[in-house]
Design an enzyme around this catalytic site. Structure first.
Site, PDB file in Angstrom:
ATOM      1  N   CYS A   1       7.316  14.127  -3.659  1.00 49.75           N
ATOM      2  CA  CYS A   1       6.147  14.610  -2.906  1.00 49.75           C
ATOM      3  C   CYS A   1       6.198  16.107  -2.634  1.00 49.75           C
ATOM      4  O   CYS A   1       5.174  16.732  -2.392  1.00 49.75           O
ATOM      5  CB  CYS A   1       5.996  13.836  -1.600  1.00 49.75           C
TER       6      CYS A   1
ATOM      7  N   ASN B   1      -1.655   8.767  -0.639  1.00 51.31           N
ATOM      8  CA  ASN B   1      -0.546   9.668  -0.952  1.00 51.31           C
ATOM      9  C   ASN B   1      -0.395   9.745  -2.478  1.00 51.31           C
ATOM     10  O   ASN B   1      -0.013   8.763  -3.112  1.00 51.31           O
ATOM     11  CB  ASN B   1       0.726   9.120  -0.296  1.00 51.31           C
TER      12      ASN B   1
ATOM     13  N   HIS C   1       0.899  18.101   2.531  1.00 53.84           N
ATOM     14  CA  HIS C   1       1.076  16.885   1.746  1.00 53.84           C
ATOM     15  C   HIS C   1       0.399  15.741   2.502  1.00 53.84           C
ATOM     16  O   HIS C   1       0.574  15.595   3.710  1.00 53.84           O
ATOM     17  CB  HIS C   1       2.565  16.593   1.567  1.00 53.84           C
TER      18      HIS C   1
HETATM   19  O1  UT7 Z   1       5.238  10.938   0.763  1.00 50.74           O
HETATM   20  C1  UT7 Z   1       6.544  10.881   1.224  1.00 50.74           C
HETATM   21  C2  UT7 Z   1       6.592  10.719   2.629  1.00 50.74           C
HETATM   22  N1  UT7 Z   1       6.260   9.369   3.031  1.00 50.74           N
HETATM   23  C3  UT7 Z   1       5.853   9.207   4.243  1.00 50.74           C
HETATM   24  O2  UT7 Z   1       5.686  10.190   4.913  1.00 50.74           O
HETATM   25  C4  UT7 Z   1       5.690   7.831   4.816  1.00 50.74           C
HETATM   26  C5  UT7 Z   1       6.152   7.847   6.221  1.00 50.74           C
HETATM   27  N2  UT7 Z   1       6.034   6.595   6.909  1.00 50.74           N
HETATM   28  C6  UT7 Z   1       4.845   6.074   7.306  1.00 50.74           C
HETATM   29  O3  UT7 Z   1       3.797   6.642   7.026  1.00 50.74           O
HETATM   30  C7  UT7 Z   1       4.843   4.832   8.129  1.00 50.74           C
HETATM   31  O4  UT7 Z   1       6.166   4.534   8.512  1.00 50.74           O
HETATM   32  C8  UT7 Z   1       4.214   3.597   7.418  1.00 50.74           C
HETATM   33  C9  UT7 Z   1       2.711   3.802   7.294  1.00 50.74           C
HETATM   34  C10 UT7 Z   1       4.842   3.447   6.056  1.00 50.74           C
HETATM   35  C11 UT7 Z   1       4.468   2.328   8.223  1.00 50.74           C
HETATM   36  O5  UT7 Z   1       3.967   2.473   9.531  1.00 50.74           O
HETATM   37  P1  UT7 Z   1       4.870   1.976  10.761  1.00 50.74           P
HETATM   38  O6  UT7 Z   1       4.066   2.202  11.970  1.00 50.74           O
HETATM   39  O7  UT7 Z   1       6.186   2.708  10.652  1.00 50.74           O
HETATM   40  O8  UT7 Z   1       5.014   0.420  10.504  1.00 50.74           O
HETATM   41  P2  UT7 Z   1       6.294  -0.464  10.189  1.00 50.74           P
HETATM   42  O9  UT7 Z   1       6.799  -0.219   8.817  1.00 50.74           O
HETATM   43  O10 UT7 Z   1       7.276  -0.309  11.299  1.00 50.74           O
HETATM   44  O11 UT7 Z   1       5.678  -1.915  10.251  1.00 50.74           O
HETATM   45  C12 UT7 Z   1       5.054  -2.410  11.436  1.00 50.74           C
HETATM   46  C13 UT7 Z   1       4.496  -3.781  11.162  1.00 50.74           C
HETATM   47  C14 UT7 Z   1       5.523  -4.731  10.568  1.00 50.74           C
HETATM   48  O12 UT7 Z   1       5.295  -6.007  11.130  1.00 50.74           O
HETATM   49  P3  UT7 Z   1       6.225  -6.563  12.312  1.00 50.74           P
HETATM   50  O13 UT7 Z   1       7.609  -6.559  11.764  1.00 50.74           O
HETATM   51  O14 UT7 Z   1       6.036  -5.589  13.439  1.00 50.74           O
HETATM   52  O15 UT7 Z   1       5.638  -7.903  12.573  1.00 50.74           O
HETATM   53  C15 UT7 Z   1       5.180  -4.771   9.115  1.00 50.74           C
HETATM   54  O16 UT7 Z   1       5.542  -5.972   8.488  1.00 50.74           O
HETATM   55  O17 UT7 Z   1       3.431  -3.713  10.211  1.00 50.74           O
HETATM   56  C16 UT7 Z   1       3.686  -4.632   9.141  1.00 50.74           C
HETATM   57  N3  UT7 Z   1       3.122  -4.073   7.918  1.00 50.74           N
HETATM   58  C17 UT7 Z   1       1.886  -4.307   7.488  1.00 50.74           C
HETATM   59  N4  UT7 Z   1       0.885  -5.060   7.979  1.00 50.74           N
HETATM   60  C18 UT7 Z   1      -0.265  -5.085   7.308  1.00 50.74           C
HETATM   61  C19 UT7 Z   1       3.740  -3.228   7.056  1.00 50.74           C
HETATM   62  N5  UT7 Z   1       2.896  -2.913   6.056  1.00 50.74           N
HETATM   63  C20 UT7 Z   1       1.739  -3.575   6.305  1.00 50.74           C
HETATM   64  C21 UT7 Z   1       0.501  -3.652   5.641  1.00 50.74           C
HETATM   65  N6  UT7 Z   1      -0.469  -4.396   6.172  1.00 50.74           N
HETATM   66  N7  UT7 Z   1       0.248  -2.951   4.507  1.00 50.74           N
END
Ligand code: UT7
Length: 330
Positions: A119, A287, A257
């Protein structure tokens, strides 16, 4: 004495971008992935992404973006003697995708190679091309970020597959000499790059020619990447602005980005930048890895937000971890 000498800088002569024809909404994605428009919008700000079809590859998108940037600069492939192409999804393991673009735009000499910083790739490519121009290795460069990232997604992993899209962006750089008394010189005024390989397992692909012999799929510890992103991006933006005596008030546009609208908000808040100075395209493109900064730049140039003379900060962070920033007067 050196304070009185003219300074040669790399200036952006034109920008271009390209997107695959197919545009997929969150609603369409949720027909095949266990997710929802509500979750994706709330957690990321993403509404749409473009997904490459079988005839669209990293090199075809890169070539379309390069042609658009050349048109904007009033130049042709024959005027270019350097291509630096940033990608994590090359057409082939080798040769470099840059050489395919080179042939497609009718450039028969010069230098063409790829850089891999995921990225942050465009920031790395821009900095390398800028150095090569200023040291006389080339006269005019195409700097391209291009990806078909959806090809390396695990569509069973809803934590990653909803986040990415495909596309390409390009800029043409040329050298311009500013007089020492010019208090608003055009061009790349500062760049800063970083890498910290201790965090390589936060965002990586679980395959490759010398390990599994397969291409592999994207794996990410999203929460940890998020945490590093806000800290590193705010820090590197300060590192490029402070030596130039710039504060947030001097900046016309941040072109970040486009990973997550929440990262963009948090970073802007940390630096005291009003959100209306941040170019946001993550809602439309998701992204697109190395393509995202030049794609956002070209979008804002073409819709009239970014004008000649505007002071821009470009920034990105990605797998490696790698990150970087640049200050550019457009
Ligand atoms: O380009 C390189 C840089 N990359 C980034 O900058 C990405 C950085 N990270 C992020 O943007 C965020 O961490 C994410 C968008 C990837 C995830 O957001 P989050 O608030 O950190 O969510 P999480 O991974 O902690 O997941 C929270 C909940 C989980 O459920 P439980 O365990 O709380 O029941 C996941 O299973 O959301 C669930 N979940 C989803 N639900 C519906 C994860 N992905 C999805 C989905 N749809 N697509």
């Amino acid at each position: 004495m050196s304070d009185h000498l003219p300074v040669a800088r790399s200036v952006i002569l034109g920008t271009g971008s390209a997107l695959p024809a197919r545009r997929v909404s969150n609603a369409e994605l949720s027909e095949t992935v266990d997710t929802s428009d509500e979750w994706i919008t709330e957690r990321t700000g993403i509404k749409f992404r473009h997904i490459a079809g079988p005839d669209e590859t990293t090199s075809t998108l890169a070539t379309d973006a390069a042609r658009a940037a050349l048109d904007a600069a009033g130049l042709t492939g024959g005027d270019i003697d350097l291509i630096v192409l940033a990608t994590a999804t090359p057409d082939n393991t080798f040769p470099a995708t840059a050489t395919k673009v080179q042939a497609a735009i009718g450039m028969t000499g010069g230098i063409a190679f790829d850089v891999a910083a995921v990225c942050s790739g465009f920031l790395y490519a821009l900095s390398v091309a800028d150095s090569m121009l200023r040291t006389g290795m080339a006269k005019r460069a195409l700097v391209i970020g291009a990806e078909t990232f959806t090809r390396i997604l695990d569509w069973e992993d809803r934590g990653t597959c909803v986040l990415f899209g495909d596309g390409a962006g390009a800029v043409v750089l040329g050298l311009e000499t500013a007089q020492p008394d010019d208090d608003a010189p055009r061009g790349i005024l500062a760049t800063q790059l970083h890498a910290d390989g201790r965090h390589h397992d936060l965002l990586y692909v679980d395959g490759g020619p010398s390990t599994t012999g397969t291409v592999g799929k994207v794996r990410m510890k999203g929460r940890e990447v998020f945490r590093h992103a806000v800290v590193n991006l705010a820090e590197v933006m300060e590192q490029v602005m402070v030596p130039l005596g710039l504060t947030s008030a001097d900046i016309d546009w941040v072109v970040p980005h486009q990973a997550n609208a929440r990262i963009l908000d948090a970073t802007a808040r940390k630096l005291g930048l009003p959100p209306e100075k941040v170019v946001i395209t993550v809602d439309q493109h998701a992204n697109t890895s190395a393509a995202s900064v030049p794609l956002a730049l070209d979008t804002a140039v073409r819709d009239g937000r970014i004008k000649r003379g505007d002071l821009l900060v470009l920034e990105a962070m990605g797998g490696g971890l790698t990150w970087g920033a640049a200050v550019v007067r457009y």
